[in-house]
Design a protein around this motif. Structure first.
Motif: not given
Lengths: 109, 112
Positions: B41-43, B35, B91, A97, A89, A99-101, B45, B37
């Motif tokens: 949708r990924g990570l 976070y 996380f 932070l 990432f 983050f991208g995918k 915030l 995950q």
């Protein structure tokens, strides 16, 4: 809108090859970028970072390049090893932070 | 230092129940982040604290989610009532000033 993205969701390489993972960001005001590695079942792990007053930074087998003109970030891994297989990432740090995918790197022997 | 410590590692609960996730940041770090995950949708915030004060909670999905940081060494993320769509890995991360964040091992939440 503001976002951090990666160009490819997956990358497959042979052991010993060099790997390049790319990332594009949209906020020209961003001044700090980080690459993380995430292995299955674990939290993201810091690899290398770079601030906007630099265009290149090297670590052990890894190099991060920053091109502010086109808002592009890349991670280069030299002599890729099976243990490098993970999801990578890029993250943009403003106050927190973002983050991208992620790009899944697969290394075959 | 043991790093960021999260508990529990796994949580399975029934829809409608209250869930509390816990985090102990690295000693000396002044910023703490939560976070979520998921594959889709990924990570994401959810919220972050600076010196124990919530700075930005715009990522919290809805009022069912709340987070607290009563002191520099402890934070909680609470979901009440929980729903199946809350299933994810959560996380916690901490950092000192504007430097890299260190992540915990995560809590895998399953709401059935």
């Amino acid at each position: 809108g503001e976002s951090v993205g990666l160009h490819l969701p997956t990358l497959s390489v042979q052991e010993g090859d060099n790997s390049i993972i790319n990332c594009a960001y949209s906020n020209s005001a961003s001044d700090y970028f980080i690459w993380y590695k995430q292995e299955s079942g674990k939290g993201p792990q810091f690899i290398i970072d770079i601030r906007s007053n630099m265009d290149k930074r090297q670590g052990q087998r890894v190099t991060v390049l920053l091109n502010k003109t086109v808002k592009h970030l890349s991670l280069q891994i030299a002599a890729t090893q099976p243990g490098d297989s993970a999801v990578y990432f890029c993250a943009e740090s403003r106050t927190a932070l973002i983050f991208g995918k992620g790009t899944t790197l697969s290394v075959s022997s | 230092d043991a790093g960021v410590i999260q508990s529990p590692r796994h949580e399975v609960t029934e829809m409608g129940q209250e869930v509390t996730l816990r985090c102990k940041p690295i000693s000396g770090h002044n910023s703490l982040f939560w976070y979520r995950q998921t594959m889709m949708r990924g990570l994401e915030l959810l919220i972050y604290f600076n010196n124990n004060v919530p700075i930005d909670d715009s990522g919290m999905p809805e009022d069912r989610f709340s987070a607290k940081m009563p002191n520099a060494s402890f934070s909680t993320l609470k979901i009440q009532p929980s729903e199946p769509r809350d299933s994810a890995v959560y996380f916690c991360a901490s950092s000192y000033m504007n430097t890299e964040a260190f992540f915990g091992q995560g809590t895998r939440l399953t709401v059935v």
